[in-house]
Design a protein around this motif. Structure first.
Motif, short mmCIF file in Angstrom:
data_model
loop_
_atom_site.label_atom_id
_atom_site.label_comp_id
_atom_site.label_asym_id
_atom_site.label_seq_id
_atom_site.Cartn_x
_atom_site.Cartn_y
_atom_site.Cartn_z
N GLU A 89 0.82 -1.21 0.00
CA GLU A 89 0.00 0.00 0.00
C GLU A 89 0.86 1.26 0.00
O GLU A 89 0.48 2.27 -0.59
CB GLU A 89 -0.96 -0.01 1.20
CG GLU A 89 -1.99 -1.13 1.17
CD GLU A 89 -3.10 -0.93 0.16
OE1 GLU A 89 -2.81 -0.63 -1.01
OE2 GLU A 89 -4.27 -1.10 0.54
N PHE A 92 1.60 1.72 -3.43
CA PHE A 92 0.38 2.13 -4.14
C PHE A 92 0.14 3.63 -3.98
O PHE A 92 -0.03 4.36 -4.97
CB PHE A 92 -0.82 1.33 -3.61
CG PHE A 92 -2.15 1.78 -4.17
CD1 PHE A 92 -2.60 1.31 -5.39
CD2 PHE A 92 -2.95 2.69 -3.47
CE1 PHE A 92 -3.82 1.73 -5.92
CE2 PHE A 92 -4.18 3.11 -3.99
CZ PHE A 92 -4.61 2.63 -5.20
N TYR A 93 0.14 4.09 -2.74
CA TYR A 93 -0.19 5.50 -2.51
C TYR A 93 0.94 6.43 -2.99
O TYR A 93 0.69 7.56 -3.39
CB TYR A 93 -0.52 5.76 -1.04
CG TYR A 93 -1.91 5.27 -0.68
CD1 TYR A 93 -3.04 6.03 -1.00
CD2 TYR A 93 -2.11 4.05 -0.04
CE1 TYR A 93 -4.32 5.58 -0.69
CE2 TYR A 93 -3.39 3.59 0.27
CZ TYR A 93 -4.48 4.36 -0.05
OH TYR A 93 -5.74 3.92 0.23
N TRP A 101 -6.90 8.16 -9.71
CA TRP A 101 -7.30 7.15 -8.72
C TRP A 101 -7.20 7.75 -7.30
O TRP A 101 -8.12 7.63 -6.49
CB TRP A 101 -6.44 5.89 -8.85
CG TRP A 101 -7.02 4.68 -8.17
CD1 TRP A 101 -8.04 4.66 -7.26
CD2 TRP A 101 -6.64 3.31 -8.36
NE1 TRP A 101 -8.31 3.37 -6.87
CE2 TRP A 101 -7.47 2.52 -7.52
CE3 TRP A 101 -5.67 2.67 -9.14
CZ2 TRP A 101 -7.35 1.13 -7.44
CZ3 TRP A 101 -5.56 1.27 -9.06
CH2 TRP A 101 -6.39 0.52 -8.22
N LEU A 105 -10.12 8.31 -4.46
CA LEU A 105 -10.06 7.72 -3.12
C LEU A 105 -10.08 8.76 -2.01
O LEU A 105 -10.42 8.43 -0.86
CB LEU A 105 -8.80 6.86 -2.98
CG LEU A 105 -8.77 5.57 -3.79
CD1 LEU A 105 -7.45 4.84 -3.58
CD2 LEU A 105 -9.93 4.66 -3.39
N THR A 110 -8.69 6.91 2.98
CA THR A 110 -7.83 5.74 3.21
C THR A 110 -6.36 6.11 3.04
O THR A 110 -6.03 7.09 2.37
CB THR A 110 -8.16 4.62 2.20
OG1 THR A 110 -8.12 5.16 0.87
CG2 THR A 110 -9.53 4.03 2.45
N LYS A 114 -2.68 0.08 7.78
CA LYS A 114 -3.69 -0.98 7.80
C LYS A 114 -3.70 -1.69 9.16
O LYS A 114 -3.77 -2.93 9.25
CB LYS A 114 -3.42 -1.99 6.66
CG LYS A 114 -3.40 -1.36 5.27
CD LYS A 114 -4.70 -0.61 4.96
CE LYS A 114 -4.67 0.03 3.58
NZ LYS A 114 -5.76 1.05 3.42
N HIS A 166 -11.29 -5.75 1.35
CA HIS A 166 -10.01 -5.06 1.22
C HIS A 166 -9.21 -5.71 0.07
O HIS A 166 -9.15 -6.93 -0.03
CB HIS A 166 -9.27 -5.20 2.55
CG HIS A 166 -7.96 -4.49 2.62
ND1 HIS A 166 -7.72 -3.29 2.00
CD2 HIS A 166 -6.80 -4.82 3.25
CE1 HIS A 166 -6.48 -2.91 2.24
NE2 HIS A 166 -5.90 -3.82 3.00
N THR A 167 -8.66 -4.84 -0.78
CA THR A 167 -7.87 -5.34 -1.90
C THR A 167 -6.51 -4.63 -1.95
O THR A 167 -6.28 -3.80 -2.83
CB THR A 167 -8.60 -5.09 -3.24
OG1 THR A 167 -9.06 -3.72 -3.24
CG2 THR A 167 -9.78 -6.00 -3.43
N GLY B 61 -15.71 -0.65 -5.63
CA GLY B 61 -14.48 0.15 -5.71
C GLY B 61 -14.77 1.65 -5.78
O GLY B 61 -15.43 2.13 -6.71
N ALA B 62 -14.29 2.37 -4.76
CA ALA B 62 -14.38 3.84 -4.71
C ALA B 62 -15.82 4.35 -4.89
O ALA B 62 -16.03 5.47 -5.35
CB ALA B 62 -13.44 4.48 -5.73
N TYR B 139 -13.22 0.98 -10.69
CA TYR B 139 -12.19 0.17 -10.04
C TYR B 139 -12.79 -1.15 -9.56
O TYR B 139 -13.89 -1.16 -9.02
CB TYR B 139 -11.61 0.92 -8.84
CG TYR B 139 -11.14 2.32 -9.21
CD1 TYR B 139 -9.91 2.52 -9.80
CD2 TYR B 139 -11.98 3.42 -9.03
CE1 TYR B 139 -9.50 3.79 -10.18
CE2 TYR B 139 -11.58 4.69 -9.40
CZ TYR B 139 -10.32 4.88 -9.98
OH TYR B 139 -9.94 6.13 -10.36
N TYR B 140 -12.06 -2.22 -9.72
CA TYR B 140 -12.51 -3.52 -9.24
C TYR B 140 -13.96 -3.78 -9.65
O TYR B 140 -14.78 -4.20 -8.84
CB TYR B 140 -12.38 -3.61 -7.71
CG TYR B 140 -10.94 -3.52 -7.25
CD1 TYR B 140 -10.09 -4.63 -7.35
CD2 TYR B 140 -10.41 -2.34 -6.73
CE1 TYR B 140 -8.77 -4.55 -6.95
CE2 TYR B 140 -9.09 -2.26 -6.33
CZ TYR B 140 -8.27 -3.38 -6.44
OH TYR B 140 -6.96 -3.29 -6.04
#
Ligand code: IYR
Ligand code: IYR
Lengths: 220, 220
Positions: A89, A92-93, A101, A105, A110, A114, A166-167, B61-62, B139-140
């Motif tokens: 993550e 990712f961020y 994206w 979010l 988020t 975690k 959660h992904t 997703g989102a 997303y997803y």
């Protein structure tokens, strides 16, 4: 193999009209929210078993049951999963997610922390089989596992439990940490437990589009 | 956009222990079977609306809600769908399916006759959005629509209705017949209604693998 049929007799008949029974189900389901603030209040193994049994009742391609569920309760294992998830993550961020994206979010608030992965009493990791355990073919495994995951979340909610779908991406670390074979792909990481007493949820995720935008009758 | 949080107060608390509540849910869900012998007994539009509302409560997703549902009741439209589905299925059974796939389907006794598509009072076609209606990112969407489909099936079952998760392949004809735009992909075709009184189901699809083969606790 010749098909064999049995009478479908053990039917579920609600003790209300279809309208009332379907509304009652909705009235329970609409109170489900994805939760990221879990308490450490314990949940029994038996409860987890009923929840997963419900998942495995899902319809699926040619009855191949292309899924496996790993229920993690061991604190050391949860810690390993948390640390590995946070590593992904952070990437990712910081780098992987596009600007768009991240903007999508932002209202969810988020980030790469975690901590809930260690606090929730259980983590259910859903794996999708891309081949059967005996090497055989599976069919519509994405759809089958998606529906089974829906059943799982509905069952947990009816048991009074909160979940998070959660992904952490990518999820390959889950196969490594949990020692899963090559025919299983991590599909979803689902903390299960109770929300904290003062748990909050993002206001943004609440509103659903009006029904007439997503449900169309016959041909427009 | 700054995240805004609201207290999660409207929680569902079952009036039984988590074990008992989760088992009760399972005891209803395990009586669900995929049905291919539908009666023409009507189902109200209101019931379909509660069922789809439940689907749209799925986590996604989102919060992009990457789905659309088309509920078909019009006999002419159902006939068009049946004929187009049977055309694909004739190809499937005659040429497209591998020997292995046909062998895996043999115990189900399915074939290219899809008469139930005209008999069931409703066909719910689930579409997955690959882009938002405004062209934005989703997303997803596979996972989100899979879970929503699971919620939809669970809601129909709790309303006393039978369903079939039908995937005539390929499903592109559904976009054409229903005039759906390019950002929507047919995901599932779900007849909804009541089984006939003498409805049978394949014995083969009944048995689920023992729980200890699909549910693993901690690291093996
Ligand atoms: N779409 C075909 C074949 C079929 C049927 C059932 C099934 O589980 C699977 I995988 C495929 C049909 O509907 O006949
Ligand atoms: N996996 C990340 C980011 C994330 C979060 C929520 C969401 O709906 C989507 I799409 C992505 C995380 O869990 O923080």
């Amino acid at each position: 193999m010749e098909p064999q049929f049995v009478p479908y007799t053990d039917r579920y008949v609600p003790d209300a009209s279809p309208e009332a029974a379907a509304q009652t189900f909705y009235d329970v389901m609409r109170r489900r929210r994805s939760v990221r603030e879990f308490s450490d209040r314990p949940v029994s193994r038996e409860t987890i078993e009923w929840v997963v049994r419900t998942a495995t009742s899902a319809p699926n391609g040619a009855n191949k049951q292309p899924w496996r569920f790993v229920a993690v309760q061991d604190p050391a294992l949860k810690r390993e999963i948390r640390l590995a998830a946070e590593e992904e993550e952070r990437e990712f961020y910081a780098r992987r997610a596009s600007e768009r994206w991240l903007a999508d979010l932002a209202p969810l608030g988020t980030d790469e922390d975690k901590g809930y992965l260690e606090v929730a009493p259980w983590l259910i990791v859903v794996f999708r089989l891309v081949r059967a355990d005996d090497g055989g073919q599976v069919y519509y495994s994405d759809e089958s596992v998606g529906i089974a995951t829906g059943f799982l979340l509905a069952a947990a909610h009816h048991g009074g439990l909160a979940t998070l779908t959660h992904t952490p991406s990518p999820m390959k670390f889950l196969s490594q940490v949990l020692g899963r074979p090559d025919n299983e792909r991590a599909y979803m990481l689902i903390p299960v437990g109770y929300p904290t007493d003062d748990c909050t949820v993002p206001a943004h995720a609440l509103p659903r589009r009006p029904l007439d935008e997503v449900l169309i009758f016959d041909r427009p």
